[in-house]
Scaffold this active site. Structure first.
Site, PDB file in Angstrom:
ATOM      1  CD  GLU A 127      28.014  -3.734 -10.062  1.00 50.56           C
ATOM      2  OE1 GLU A 127      27.158  -2.976 -10.563  1.00 50.56           O
ATOM      3  OE2 GLU A 127      29.217  -3.689 -10.368  1.00 50.56           O
TER       4      GLU A 127
ATOM      5  CE  LYS B 153      22.888 -13.277   2.395  1.00 53.42           C
ATOM      6  NZ  LYS B 153      21.777 -13.862   1.613  1.00 53.42           N
TER       7      LYS B 153
ATOM      8  CB  CYS C 205      19.889  -3.507 -11.518  1.00 49.17           C
ATOM      9  SG  CYS C 205      21.197  -4.603 -12.005  1.00 49.17           S
TER      10      CYS C 205
ATOM     11  CD  GLU D 150      15.689  -1.153  -9.211  1.00 48.65           C
ATOM     12  OE1 GLU D 150      15.817  -1.170  -7.983  1.00 48.65           O
ATOM     13  OE2 GLU D 150      16.528  -1.622  -9.994  1.00 48.65           O
TER      14      GLU D 150
HETATM   15  P1  ADP Z   1      15.912  -7.401  -3.429  1.00 44.80           P
HETATM   16  O1  ADP Z   1      15.069  -6.300  -2.886  1.00 44.80           O
HETATM   17  O2  ADP Z   1      16.166  -7.335  -4.872  1.00 44.80           O
HETATM   18  O3  ADP Z   1      15.544  -8.763  -2.949  1.00 44.80           O
HETATM   19  P2  ADP Z   1      17.951  -7.262  -1.479  1.00 44.80           P
HETATM   20  O4  ADP Z   1      18.939  -6.166  -1.408  1.00 44.80           O
HETATM   21  O5  ADP Z   1      16.951  -7.393  -0.401  1.00 44.80           O
HETATM   22  O6  ADP Z   1      17.323  -7.117  -2.895  1.00 44.80           O
HETATM   23  O7  ADP Z   1      18.676  -8.658  -1.608  1.00 44.80           O
HETATM   24  C1  ADP Z   1      19.897  -8.849  -2.271  1.00 44.80           C
HETATM   25  C2  ADP Z   1      20.815  -9.675  -1.400  1.00 44.80           C
HETATM   26  O8  ADP Z   1      21.038  -8.963  -0.208  1.00 44.80           O
HETATM   27  C3  ADP Z   1      20.244 -11.028  -0.985  1.00 44.80           C
HETATM   28  O9  ADP Z   1      21.302 -11.978  -0.906  1.00 44.80           O
HETATM   29  C4  ADP Z   1      19.702 -10.753   0.400  1.00 44.80           C
HETATM   30  O10 ADP Z   1      19.679 -11.908   1.202  1.00 44.80           O
HETATM   31  C5  ADP Z   1      20.747  -9.778   0.906  1.00 44.80           C
HETATM   32  N1  ADP Z   1      20.300  -8.936   2.013  1.00 44.80           N
HETATM   33  C6  ADP Z   1      19.096  -8.370   2.232  1.00 44.80           C
HETATM   34  N2  ADP Z   1      19.086  -7.684   3.398  1.00 44.80           N
HETATM   35  C7  ADP Z   1      20.326  -7.806   3.932  1.00 44.80           C
HETATM   36  C8  ADP Z   1      20.971  -7.331   5.116  1.00 44.80           C
HETATM   37  N3  ADP Z   1      20.342  -6.576   6.019  1.00 44.80           N
HETATM   38  N4  ADP Z   1      22.264  -7.663   5.315  1.00 44.80           N
HETATM   39  C9  ADP Z   1      22.919  -8.424   4.419  1.00 44.80           C
HETATM   40  N5  ADP Z   1      22.389  -8.896   3.296  1.00 44.80           N
HETATM   41  C10 ADP Z   1      21.108  -8.603   3.032  1.00 44.80           C
END
Ligand code: ADP
Length: 473
Positions: free
Chosen positions: A242, A166, A276, A377
């Protein structure tokens, strides 16, 4: 979406925009609960035969994917610049870095070795075999939208795992283009499945709770990583995480401040600070402060923001308005608490920049622990400089963070450099080196920066279980 070897399009869609212009550049299907189920079922079914393939077959397919990826280098890089915003040259570098993982793990597939272990009993023999963990759920971010996919998929596939990917909702087109590469390379149906979702949460929940998924690999923010890790723990899944970072960079008194300023101006503003491993606190000894800041500021003033397709632009947009507001808030907080602005410090809205989320490359000096930027960050183009003196324990200051991903050191003294390498609590340490990353080198963090390593020999271990055979003769 690509499930069980089929491309699915008849769904409601969500748009994908170019963050440099706000323009809609495409749309992708928004997966349903049935799609998530179908993708996991396909990966689970495909595992039965995929795990029986020889390492040489899996290696051959990865090698073929590497060739196809490199033959499309320009096309993939242009798509990345359109979808993510980074300068074309940086996109080309990322496609190359992403392809490196396919080649590296095509080779590592052939080195999944077991052991024979001596027993204390003369009629007993021990052997171990490494076996794939099973179906993998992979969640990838938007900041490195291609290399973060191959860094996970290549070792998983090499190990004999099948998977459901995903990608981030901001960069699904890069994921689609990579699915096409894998399809053309000849990976069997169901081995690689890609689902796109406007709302990531239901997919994350399915990956954490479905018993057919044995391993979750995630790259993203610490907040989301912790949530997923907690969900996955209840189902005893293997995880690789990560997560975020807050990299210190230390310029020791024996370093050349001009050389250090050059290096840090490059690594700090890479990907517009949306990395990161981006330096988030630059510790400069008082004796060097003036020379260092003069050189850093001169270099940062020369960085040009704008479309990644225009040669000469090295600062792309931030991914969205929320990211821009976070940067703004950190800079305003630092200035209110007494930091000095050397350059930048505001949004860029002139001409065509008004349509994207651009922030001026910024240098702040006199940053102190009371400021948000010292701990949070930033993920943006801001270089925060902390000036330290002889009485300060700079290694302790550098370690004073919840994160432990990357750190950088400038020193011309072997002993200073070595002590820093040993004393810093970070997974990746660049010693006079602003690019300590490679498919052959382990990438990963300590503390709240995550669990596990990607790339290198360690990278494939994340997708393997050890099976012991004890034989009584
Ligand atoms: P950023 O803040 O850098 O966008 P995120 O952690 O929100 O980082 O996003 C990184 C990945 O995690 C993306 O693929 C996003 O769709 C996914 N993501 C964000 N929230 C969730 C969640 N609750 N469950 C699963 N995946 C998530």
């Amino acid at each position: 979406m690509y499930i069980n070897g089929h491309w699915l399009t008849e769904r409601s869609h969500f748009p994908v925009t170019n963050p440099a212009s706000g323009e809609v550049i495409g749309e992708v299907p928004d997966c349903t609960a049935e799609d998530i189920e179908a993708a996991i079922a396909a990966a689970s079914e495909a595992l039965k035969s995929w795990k029986q393939t020889t390492a040489y077959e899996r290696s051959g397919l990865l090698y073929r994917a590497w060739e196809i990826m490199l033959s499309r280098k320009q096309e993939l890089a242009e798509l990345m610049t359109r979808e993510q915003g980074k300068p074309l040259k940086a996109s080309l570098n990322e496609v190359q870095y992403g392809a490196d993982f396919l080649l590296w793990f095509a080779e590592e597939a052939k080195r999944i070795n077991g052991q024979t272990i001596p027993s204390a009993r003369d009629n007993q023999r021990f052997i171990t075999q490494k076996v794939p963990v099973g179906v993998v759920g992979a969640i990838t971010p938007w900041n490195y939208p291609i290399s973060m996919i191959t860094r996970k998929l290549a070792p998983a596939l090499a190990a004999g795992c099948t998977l459901v990917l995903k990608p981030a909702e901001h960069t699904p087109l890069c994921a689609k283009a990579m699915a096409e590469v894998f399809e053309e390379a000849g990976f069997p149906a169901g081995v690689i499945n890609v689902i796109t979702s406007r709302d990531p949460a239901p997919v994350g929940e399915a990956f954490c709770t479905d018993p057919r998924i044995r391993k979750l690999t995630f790259t993203g923010s610490t907040a989301v990583g912790k949530k997923l890790n907690a969900q996955a723990a209840a189902h005893m899944k293997r995880v690789s995480m990560e997560l975020g970072g807050h990299a210190p960079a230390i310029v020791f008194p024996d370093a050349d401040p001009v050389h250090a300023a050059k290096g840090l101006s490059l690594v700090k503003f890479l990907n517009t600070g949306q990395a990161c491993i981006s330096p988030n606190r630059i510790f400069v000894h008082r004796d060097h402060a003036e020379a260092f800041l003069a050189e850093l500021t001169a270099r940062v003033c020369r960085l040009k923001a704008g479309s990644g397709f225009e040669a000469g632009n090295s600062i792309g947009p931030l991914i969205n308005e929320a990211a821009l507001q976070k940067v703004e808030a950190q800079v305003q907080d630092a200035l209110a608490k007494g930091a000095t602005l050397y350059t930048g410090g505001q949004r860029l809205t002139d001409g065509e920049l008004a349509d994207g989320c651009f922030y001026a490359p910024t240098v702040l000096a006199g940053v102190t622990p009371e400021m948000k930027i010292y701990r949070e960050e930033t993920f943006g183009p801001v270089a925060p400089v902390v000036i330290y003196g002889d009485d300060d324990d700079v290694l302790a200051m550098a370690n004073d963070t919840e994160y432990g991903l990357a750190a950088y050191v400038y020193s011309n003294d072997l002993s200073t450099a070595f002590k820093a390498f040993e004393g810093l609590e970070f997974g990746i340490i660049g010693i006079n080196d602003i690019n300590p990353t490679s498919a052959a080198a382990p990438f990963g963090g300590m503390k709240n920066s995550g669990l596990g390593r990607e790339g290198a020999e360690e990278g494939i271990e994340e997708y393997l279980e050890t099976k012991l055979g004890g034989f009584a003769l």
